[in-house]
Design an enzyme around this catalytic site. Structure first.
Site, PDB file in Angstrom:
ATOM      1  N   ASP A   1       0.812  -1.218   0.000  1.00 40.45           N
ATOM      2  CA  ASP A   1       0.000   0.000   0.000  1.00 40.45           C
ATOM      3  C   ASP A   1       0.845   1.268   0.000  1.00 40.45           C
ATOM      4  O   ASP A   1       2.065   1.218   0.198  1.00 40.45           O
ATOM      5  CB  ASP A   1      -0.966   0.013   1.206  1.00 40.45           C
TER       6      ASP A   1
ATOM      7  N   ASP B   1      -6.972  -1.597  13.963  1.00 35.13           N
ATOM      8  CA  ASP B   1      -8.382  -1.868  13.654  1.00 35.13           C
ATOM      9  C   ASP B   1      -8.553  -3.207  12.934  1.00 35.13           C
ATOM     10  O   ASP B   1      -9.622  -3.499  12.409  1.00 35.13           O
ATOM     11  CB  ASP B   1      -8.977  -0.720  12.814  1.00 35.13           C
TER      12      ASP B   1
ATOM     13  N   HIS C   1      -6.878  -4.219  10.269  1.00 37.13           N
ATOM     14  CA  HIS C   1      -6.706  -4.198   8.807  1.00 37.13           C
ATOM     15  C   HIS C   1      -5.479  -4.980   8.362  1.00 37.13           C
ATOM     16  O   HIS C   1      -4.502  -5.097   9.077  1.00 37.13           O
ATOM     17  CB  HIS C   1      -6.684  -2.761   8.263  1.00 37.13           C
TER      18      HIS C   1
ATOM     19  N   GLU D   1      -9.520  -1.444   5.355  1.00 35.97           N
ATOM     20  CA  GLU D   1     -10.137  -1.003   6.595  1.00 35.97           C
ATOM     21  C   GLU D   1     -11.435  -1.781   6.853  1.00 35.97           C
ATOM     22  O   GLU D   1     -11.967  -2.421   5.931  1.00 35.97           O
ATOM     23  CB  GLU D   1     -10.431   0.493   6.500  1.00 35.97           C
TER      24      GLU D   1
HETATM   25  P1  PGA Z   1       2.535  -1.363  12.563  1.00 28.57           P
HETATM   26  O1  PGA Z   1       1.370  -1.293  11.462  1.00 28.57           O
HETATM   27  O2  PGA Z   1       3.493  -2.405  12.079  1.00 28.57           O
HETATM   28  O3  PGA Z   1       3.149   0.001  12.541  1.00 28.57           O
HETATM   29  O4  PGA Z   1       1.892  -1.715  13.850  1.00 28.57           O
HETATM   30  C1  PGA Z   1       0.785  -2.474  11.050  1.00 28.57           C
HETATM   31  C2  PGA Z   1      -0.304  -2.208  10.035  1.00 28.57           C
HETATM   32  O5  PGA Z   1      -0.919  -1.135  10.076  1.00 28.57           O
HETATM   33  O6  PGA Z   1      -0.549  -3.100   9.214  1.00 28.57           O
END
Ligand code: PGA
Length: 259
Positions: A67, A142, A144, A149
């Protein structure tokens, strides 16, 4: 599904890097799906170490990132956009340290003039490369996967996706700390691979660490499959599936009482 629980972050990172390195040695022209965020940094550090000290060869490896924020990228003039783009992150945390070929790196283009068209093109590129052999995944607060999302179809493909309130909260700190960006000025949309795209990878490797992730990991692995927590799609992954956690992230799982 294979579940590996490491003692700590370093352990988790080392196990993940070992799996990726094994694939590269076995299939030097493999296609890796890569992730950004705090979680994979240790894995990338270990891969860099293996490249430098053990000669792990990335010259044939192709990569596709999950992404990118919409509206930012490496080319913009505004300094904050350069700091926060996932293209910049990947360059700094991994690619610039390896012998990977520039033309083999694919990251969604947050500056694409026609983002919808770009998304179809990205799917085509993945197909042309022969599909993703191994997809590295984190998990958002959340639930995701990439920027899928809550409310994203589990059949979804690469597309433009609005970011959830929680993701904006979670990611605000890095925007604010590094560049003094206010919440309203953060990108509110992203280009993301879809859940359906991710599920087509031949090996899904999800990593998570820390107490902060314990609740959502238990929902993703033990909860009902739902678009409310798109990482529950891991339960549907038809290929090889590995989850690597540290003790803290695994602390709310009920079916792993044994260690
Ligand atoms: P993080 O993010 O590794 O910074 O916890 C994970 C994600 O949003 O997939």
């Amino acid at each position: 599904m294979e579940l590996i629980i490491g003692k700590n972050y370093e352990d988790m990172s080392k196990s993940a890097a070992d799996i990726i390195a094994e694939l590269i040695r076995l299939k030097p022209n493999c296609v890796l799906g890569l992730a950004t965020g705090g979680t994979p940094i240790g894995t990338y550090k270990e891969l860099i170490r293996m490249h430098i000290e053990e000669g792990l060869d990335f010259s044939g490896v192709k990569t596709f990132n999950l992404d990118e924020y919409l509206g930012i990228g490496l080319d913009l003039q505004k300094p904050y956009t350069q700091d926060q783009s996932y293209a910049r992150f990947m360059h700094e945390e991994l690619f610039k340290h390896l012998n990977i070929k520039k033309e083999n790196i694919h990251i969604p283009d947050g500056l694409a003039k026609d983002p919808q068209k770009f998304c179809s093109h990205y799917e085509e590129e993945i197909k042309k490369a022969g599909g993703i052999d191994l997809q590295l995944l984190g998990i958002g607060g959340d639930g995701h996967w990439a920027f899928n999302e809550p409310g994203s179809s589990l059949y979804s493909r690469t597309r433009v996706q609005p970011l959830s309130k929680q993701t904006l909260e979670d990611n605000f700190e890095s925007f604010y700390k590094k560049s003094g960006i206010k919440k309203e000025d953060m990108p509110h949309f992203a280009i993301t691979m879809g859940v359906g795209t991710i599920l087509e990878s031949r090996h899904a490797l999800m990593i998570a660490n820390g107490k902060k992730k314990a609740e959502i990991i238990s929902k993703a692995l033990e909860g009902s499959i739902s678009w409310e927590v798109t990482a529950t799609a891991i339960q549907l992954h038809p290929g090889k599936t590995t989850v690597i956690l540290d003790k803290d992230a695994a602390s709310k799982l009920t079916w792993t009482a044994k260690e």
